[in-house]
Each structure stands twice: as C-alpha cells, then as structure tokens.
Design an enzyme around this catalytic site. Structure first.
Site, short mmCIF file in Angstrom:
data_model
loop_
_atom_site.label_atom_id
_atom_site.label_comp_id
_atom_site.label_asym_id
_atom_site.label_seq_id
_atom_site.Cartn_x
_atom_site.Cartn_y
_atom_site.Cartn_z
N LYS A 1 0.84 -1.19 0.00
CA LYS A 1 0.00 0.00 0.00
C LYS A 1 0.88 1.25 0.00
CE LYS A 1 -3.83 1.97 2.73
NZ LYS A 1 -4.73 1.72 3.89
N SER B 1 -9.43 1.71 2.74
CA SER B 1 -8.51 2.53 1.98
C SER B 1 -7.45 1.72 1.24
CB SER B 1 -7.82 3.53 2.92
OG SER B 1 -7.08 2.84 3.92
N SER C 1 -10.32 -0.90 6.68
CA SER C 1 -9.60 -0.76 5.41
C SER C 1 -8.87 -1.99 4.91
CB SER C 1 -8.60 0.40 5.51
OG SER C 1 -9.28 1.60 5.75
#
Length: 447
Positions: free
Chosen positions: A83, A152, A176
């Site tokens: 990420k 996210s 997330s």
C-alpha cells in the site's frame, strides 16, 4: 518454462514450495505477474507505482542467490504489493495525496526490511485512498469495474483479487483491510493491535492503525503475517515477545471442529437482505457448530467512540496537511474539521472504551473459537466515489482484536461477500486455523 496461467492459479503456499525446490524460478513468476499487470492494469488501476525492470532485477538477484547454494528466506521469490503509505527507500511513497506528489523516502519501513530479508519481491506500490481515509482513488473492483473495490487499501485488495500478485500488505484504521477484501473476494487479515510494527508507515491514528495483509487463503495470510510480526523499537505498540508460528498453527488440524458465535453487530438492520439470507443459510449448514450470541449494549456506542478517537488523532497527525486544506478532497477535509472540534476531555474519555468493550467479549470468547459476523453490509457499492460502510469492522479495530475475512457468498449481481471471524487478542494463529478450517469446509462443500 512453466506456463504463466498455471503459475497465477497457484496460491502463495504452493508457489513457495515450487520456488524453494527450484521447480519455478523467481524470474518466471515475476514475468507472469508482470504480464498479468500489463494486461489488466488499464481496467483495474491498482498500482500507484510499478516498474517491471525493478521487479526483474530483484527476481534475478534472488535466483542467483539460490543457485549459489545460499539459504533462502520464507518468502523467497514471492511477489508482494505494498500500500502506498508504506515507506520504500528510493521508491515513491505518495500517500494517495497531491501534497505528497514526488515524495521519495530514504529509508524502508520496518516491514519492508523484513520482507526483503525474507526473500520477497517488492512488486510495487498499490493505490490508497487519500491519506488512507475515505477520499477514493482510481482503483476499480476486478469483478465489475463499475463498482468500488473498497478502501482505503483498495489497490492491495484488487491486485490480489485480480491475480496480479499472490500477496499484498495494507492497513486498517476502521475497516480498510477487511472491507476491501470482502468486496474483492479475497482473504484479508487484520492481526491483533501491535502485532506488526508501523514504523515507516503513514500514521493516521496511533490508537487504531493496524497493518494487515491480503492473500487468497488464510494459510497464505499466515505465511505473510508471520514474517511481518514482531517487536520494533520504532513502534511502542509492539511487544518484546516471540513471534508465533502463524503458518504452522493456521495449517494444523483443529483438535475438534471449531465452534462459532454468530453475532449481529450494530448496523445489522442496515445490511443487504441478501446478506441476512446468506448468514441464515450458513448457520443452518454449520448446525451445532454455531450459536447466536448478543453483544453487550455498550457496543452500540462503539462506532461513535472509534470515530472520535480517529478524527482527534487524525487532526493531530495530519496537521501539516490541514495547513493546505484546499488541496485535499472533501471527505478528508470534513474529517479534519471534525477532529479539530473534538474537546480534549471527550478524546481522553474515549480512550478508556477499547478495554471496556473488550471485557464485554470475555463471556462470548469462553464459549467459542471465533466470533462470526459479516465482513461488510453487502456486496461492493456501485460507483467509485464511496468506498463502503465500515460499520461491521470499526468495532473490532477499536477493541484491538484479530479479524479475518474469507470469501463465502456471491450476491445476485455476481459480486463476492465475505464472512468475518474475530478472536481474542493475541489468538491470531488460532483465528487463522479456524478460518483455514472454514475455507476448506467451504471448498469441500462447493465440490
């Protein structure tokens, strides 16, 4: 050379065995993943930074290392996506934010150092929502590009779901990891709070931020998370303690069939009727292995408490971004504005709640191996602006317990829906063992 389609059909555990034996070279697997990314990225848009030559360089070095007869790591040759809030030395880490465009860290995050030491290939950086909050990025759901992949950790979930990589790393402050894993139809694992260090990871809320992983199966998630776990001096939330044999525990046979406590968390009435029906069928299929348990009434306050902590800490740790508020998306601006308005007494009082709520779970955990509940309120929502409702996730992040989702259902529109399992703090291996049992049970039932 091994067939690329066959390689991409294998899970991480199977690939690890072939890479370790030399049946598959790291470069072969890397090329298969590169080809998949190049074919699918225009539609899925999971990557914030991807350089095929960088991937090939790592793969060749790993092959040479093995051919020299030197010891190999537990993730030797396995591609892992990160990420884009996880610092990578000399590689952009832009946090999904225009204010950080062109940012290139000089040092790897602690978990990146561990991945490299374990022989993993750093495949690239995956798309995150803006500053890991709710302002959506460009990524689309691989099952239907008109639907959200969640957030996210949107790019990490989508990359694994689309077969671009076997493994990926994300973070969870609300939902997330678990929610995008459910929307994209993969396994997502959020370990106990403090299990994996966050040194070198964008800090949004130190009370809540948790590093998690994406994989095809619970066994794969155990393989990756075991490498990432352990104390780091840069993160006070991590404890000086031995790292459990996550993979060994997860893949071991339970002494008896696991027992699950089905709970209807706050927000259950908001869930898609398809989800209600699916859980009713699941409960019937599990029979005596599942019982329904109510959550204490105090859990009705959990969402508001988690948000209060999140926003107050977000206002503190994102202060430098708030000085250029107009450059941020409206959802990020709204959260920062709310955070700045929270009184100190209310924030401090909220910090008492995680342990209070966790104590209310004792009676349930005494009677089961894991709590069972939905991973999301339904399938991924249509459109790309809204990353979905995290009502079924935030409570478990707040209490610091490990959570995992396993793909289990398919909605009428063909999109996946996951089953979420939760265990007591520190029982991460046992949770993944129960999840692995459940995964195998579903597989056998579908054959």
């Amino acid at each position: 050379m091994a067939d690329k389609v066959d390689l991409l059909s294998l899970d991480a555990c199977a690939l690890r065995g072939r890479l370790a034996s030399g049946a598959v070279r790291a470069l072969e697997l890397a090329e298969a993943c590169i080809a998949r990314i190049e074919a699918r990225e225009p539609e899925v848009q999971a990557w914030a930074w991807f350089d095929p030559d960088f991937v090939r360089h790592q793969a060749r070095a790993l092959d040479a290392h093995r051919q020299a007869g030197r010891p190999i790591g537990p993730l030797h040759g396995l591609p892992v996506a990160l990420k884009d809030i996880i610092d990578t030395a000399k590689i952009p880490t832009e946090n999904g934010c225009a204010l950080d465009a062109g940012r290139v860290p000089i040092k790897d995050a602690a978990i990146v150092e561990r991945l490299k030491a374990a022989g993993a290939i750093i495949m690239g950086k995956t798309v995150t929502t803006e500053l890991a909050y709710m302002q959506a990025g460009k990524t689309r759901n691989p099952h239907n590009p008109a639907h959200s992949p969640g957030g996210s950790s949107s790019g990490s979930a989508a990359a694994v779901a689309d077969g671009m990589v076997p493994l990926a790393v994300g973070t969870q402050t609300g939902g997330s990891v678990i929610r995008p894993a459910s929307y994209c139809g993969v396994t997502g694992f959020k370990p106990s709070f403090g299990a994996i260090p966050r040194t070198g990871v964008l800090m949004q809320s130190p009370t809540l931020d948790t590093v998690g992983v994406f994989a095809r199966t619970p066994a794969d998630a155990a393989l990756l998370s075991q490498v990432l776990m352990g104390h780091d001096t840069g993160d006070a939330a991590t404890a000086v303690a031995p790292v459990p044999d996550m993979h060994g525990i997860a893949t071991s046979k339970p002494p008896v069939k696991p027992v699950f406590a089905f709970v209807k968390p706050p927000g259950w009435d908001e869930a898609d009727p398809q989800l209600h029906a699916a859980f009713a069928e699941l409960a019937d299929a599990l029979g005596e292995q599942v019982f329904e348990a109510p959550l204490p009434n105090a859990f009705g306050e959990a969402a508001a408490i988690r948000e209060r902590i999140n926003f107050a800490e977000m206002a503190r740790y994102y202060y430098r971004y708030s000085k250029e508020m107009e450059a941020l998306g409206p959802r990020t601006q709204e959260a920062l504005t709310k955070g700045n308005a929270i009184l100190a007494r209310d924030y401090i009082a909220a910090l008492d709640w995680p342990d209070v709520l966790y104590a209310g779970l004792d009676e349930i955990f005494e009677r089961c191996d894991a709590i069972l509940c939905p991973a999301a309120t339904g399938p991924a929502p249509e459109g790309l602006d809204f990353t979905g409702n995290a009502i079924f996730n935030g409570v478990w992040t707040l209490t610091g317990v490990p959570a995992v989702t396993v793909p289990a259902f398919t909605a009428e529109n063909g999109l996946p829906m996951g089953v979420q399992m939760i265990a007591a703090r520190g029982n991460d291996g046992r949770l993944l063992r129960s999840a692995n049992w459940f995964h195998n049970w579903l597989t056998e039932a579908g054959e």
